[in-house]
Design a protein around this motif. Structure first.
Motif, mmCIF file in Angstrom:
data_model
loop_
_atom_site.group_PDB
_atom_site.id
_atom_site.type_symbol
_atom_site.label_atom_id
_atom_site.label_comp_id
_atom_site.label_asym_id
_atom_site.label_seq_id
_atom_site.Cartn_x
_atom_site.Cartn_y
_atom_site.Cartn_z
ATOM 1 N N LEU A 28 13.520 -1.418 10.383
ATOM 2 C CA LEU A 28 12.863 -0.115 10.487
ATOM 3 C C LEU A 28 11.348 -0.277 10.477
ATOM 4 O O LEU A 28 10.637 0.346 11.284
ATOM 5 C CB LEU A 28 13.314 0.781 9.328
ATOM 6 N N PHE A 29 10.849 -1.140 9.582
ATOM 7 C CA PHE A 29 9.402 -1.386 9.510
ATOM 8 C C PHE A 29 8.882 -1.945 10.842
ATOM 9 O O PHE A 29 7.849 -1.494 11.359
ATOM 10 C CB PHE A 29 9.111 -2.363 8.372
ATOM 11 N N ASN A 30 9.599 -2.913 11.405
ATOM 12 C CA ASN A 30 9.158 -3.546 12.647
ATOM 13 C C ASN A 30 9.192 -2.580 13.831
ATOM 14 O O ASN A 30 8.438 -2.745 14.794
ATOM 15 C CB ASN A 30 10.025 -4.770 12.955
ATOM 16 N N GLN A 31 10.089 -1.576 13.783
ATOM 17 C CA GLN A 31 10.242 -0.639 14.904
ATOM 18 C C GLN A 31 9.324 0.570 14.794
ATOM 19 O O GLN A 31 9.247 1.365 15.735
ATOM 20 C CB GLN A 31 11.700 -0.179 14.984
ATOM 21 N N SER A 39 3.193 2.067 4.127
ATOM 22 C CA SER A 39 4.287 1.339 4.790
ATOM 23 C C SER A 39 4.220 -0.142 4.436
ATOM 24 O O SER A 39 5.235 -0.760 4.079
ATOM 25 C CB SER A 39 4.196 1.505 6.311
ATOM 26 N N TRP A 40 3.023 -0.704 4.561
ATOM 27 C CA TRP A 40 2.833 -2.114 4.247
ATOM 28 C C TRP A 40 3.079 -2.374 2.757
ATOM 29 O O TRP A 40 3.750 -3.347 2.387
ATOM 30 C CB TRP A 40 1.416 -2.544 4.625
ATOM 31 N N ASN A 41 2.552 -1.493 1.899
ATOM 32 C CA ASN A 41 2.736 -1.665 0.457
ATOM 33 C C ASN A 41 4.215 -1.650 0.079
ATOM 34 O O ASN A 41 4.672 -2.450 -0.758
ATOM 35 C CB ASN A 41 2.008 -0.559 -0.311
ATOM 36 N N THR A 42 4.963 -0.749 0.701
ATOM 37 C CA THR A 42 6.403 -0.655 0.410
ATOM 38 C C THR A 42 7.109 -1.954 0.752
ATOM 39 O O THR A 42 7.915 -2.470 -0.040
ATOM 40 C CB THR A 42 7.039 0.501 1.206
ATOM 41 N N MET A 43 6.808 -2.529 1.905
ATOM 42 C CA MET A 43 7.475 -3.757 2.320
ATOM 43 C C MET A 43 7.053 -4.952 1.460
ATOM 44 O O MET A 43 7.864 -5.847 1.188
ATOM 45 C CB MET A 43 7.204 -4.045 3.796
#
Length: 444
Positions: A28-31, A39-43
């Motif tokens: 999902l992050f990559n798409q 978003s980055w912090n979550t991953m």
């Protein structure tokens, strides 16, 4: 991509990761056509939680922009890697209470209570989390009076603070004081109960541990397991087995405790019986379980079974053989007298072996009378000894004597004498240092 959609995707990524569907979260992050800092912090956070520190670091480096949450998330991810955490902390453009607390906790957990105290004194705003971390660190360092003083000065305490003080007393042998803290708690929780039960059990006060265990409302398998392990240390396997039968829901840890208890007490076949019963119950074994199983095979001389469990780790159980599994397997093979196979396994390890497997081979050579291979193993032990805590100099010396290498045996005797002299000098230095003024600095 509207901000609302990004927020929804961020929430979905976190939810997927919490459900152990990290691959879907990554997809999902990559798409995502657009990502915000959250978003980055979550991953970064979810990869760290799942043990993928390298991926967290890659994401952190790839971020187009970072905020204080990004830096703190990366610092928290590196909490178990103190050297990396120090570098990250030093590189932060600013620090907040959370980042200070994470660094203090990392130092305290690493046993560096004095460095943690230096940082704690610089903390602009001390909170319940940072104070509790310091209590734990001081307790681990044996500074129990300082820990109690800090505990007494806390403006407010939570359940974790109380449990930390109980643990600080317990790990330093102050069992009565630990119990007094437990009795003073406004409301006892499972962590405090479990900590006190473990304190009694590890102090050899099994009856007190059992009495408290009987008082725990809705006890989890954990306190039972702690008492079972303590009983096993004293060789009380029958009471341990009876206690195991009382556990309402057996989990991996409790089954592993029974496998280990029997293996440690020389009941290898009983240990394997518990392991098979664990499989039949559908409870997944972990790496520690397999180590106990391999140990049981070694003590019973069950080489074929040991090889089978070792070789099928990946196919049957989905886990890669660890360093400890390789080392234990060398011991299993050596005990069975298959010295060439043991040496071959050491040579084929996908990492540089340390002193442990060579010492196992050395001991096996002595048992089975292979003097020349024993001398060769002794060479490897000496080459690998740097950083080792215990070096079996007497065993090495005897191996050289058995192989007729008299000069090498004399060299090892000199090493033994030097080691004894070095230990005496270090003790004298520690006494001198303890009488001097303490001076500590946080090196970051």
């Amino acid at each position: 991509m509207p901000d609302r959609d990004v927020t929804v995707c961020n929430a979905m990524m976190k939810s997927l990761a919490e459900d152990d569907r990290l691959l879907l979260a990554r997809r999902l992050f990559n798409q995502m056509p657009e990502r915000d800092v959250a978003s980055w912090n979550t991953m970064i956070q979810v990869n760290a939680i799942h043990g993928h520190l390298g991926e967290s670091r890659r994401l952190f480096r790839a971020m187009p922009q970072r905020n204080i949450i990004s830096w703190t998330a990366m610092l928290a991810a590196e909490e178990s890697d103190l050297a990396a955490a120090k570098i990250t902390f030093a590189g932060m453009p600013e620090w907040n209470v959370v980042s200070w607390t994470v660094m203090i906790t990392a130092l305290a957990q690493a046993g560096l209570a004095r460095e943690a105290a230096v940082l704690f004194a610089q903390l602009p705003e001390q909170n319940i989390v940072s104070i509790t971390a310091m209590i734990s660190g001081l307790g681990a360092a044996g500074s129990i009076d300082e820990a109690r003083s800090l505990f007494d000065r806390m403006p407010a305490r939570n359940q974790v603070s109380w449990s930390a003080m109980i643990q600080a007393y317990a790990q330093n042998g102050y069992i009565d004081e630990a119990r007094s803290i437990l009795d003073a708690m406004p409301a006892m929780d499972s962590v405090a109960w479990n900590t006190m039960i473990a304190a009694y059990a590890q102090d050899g006060q099994i009856e007190e541990a059992l009495a408290m265990l009987n008082q725990v409302p809705c006890a989890s398998p954990l306190p039972y397991t702690v008492v079972i392990s303590a009983m096993a240390q004293e060789g009380a396997l029958i009471p341990a087995t009876k206690l195991f039968s009382r556990i309402p829901n057996h989990d991996t840890v409790s089954w592993t405790a029974m496998v280990a208890a029997n293996a440690q007490n020389g009941h290898g076949r009983a240990a394997l019986g518990f392991f098979r019963a664990m499989d039949l119950e559908g409870v997944a074994a972990d790496e520690i379980t397999i180590l106990s199983v391999l140990s049981a095979c070694g003590h019973e001389g069950l080489l074929a079974e040991g090889w089978s469990y070792f070789v099928l780790l990946g196919d049957d159980r989905g886990m890669a053989a660890s360093v400890e599994h390789f080392y234990c397997m060398v011991d299993v093979i050596g005990r069975a007298g298959r010295l060439q196979e043991a040496e071959d396994l050491i040579a084929s390890m996908p990492f540089v072996p340390n002193v442990v497997p060579w010492t196992s081979l050395l001991a096996a050579c002595r048992t089975h009378g292979d003097a020349h291979r024993g001398a060769r193993a002794a060479d490897r032990v000496l080459e690998s000894r740097f950083g080792a805590i215990d070096v079996p100099y007497a065993l090495i010396c005897n191996a050289y004597l058995g192989a007729g290498r008299i000069q090498d045996a004399e060299m090892v005797r000199r090493m033994m004498r030097e080691q004894q002299l070095g230990l005496g000098a270090r003790r004298r230095r520690r006494v001198a240092l303890s009488q001097s003024t303490d001076c500590f600095a946080l090196e970051i």
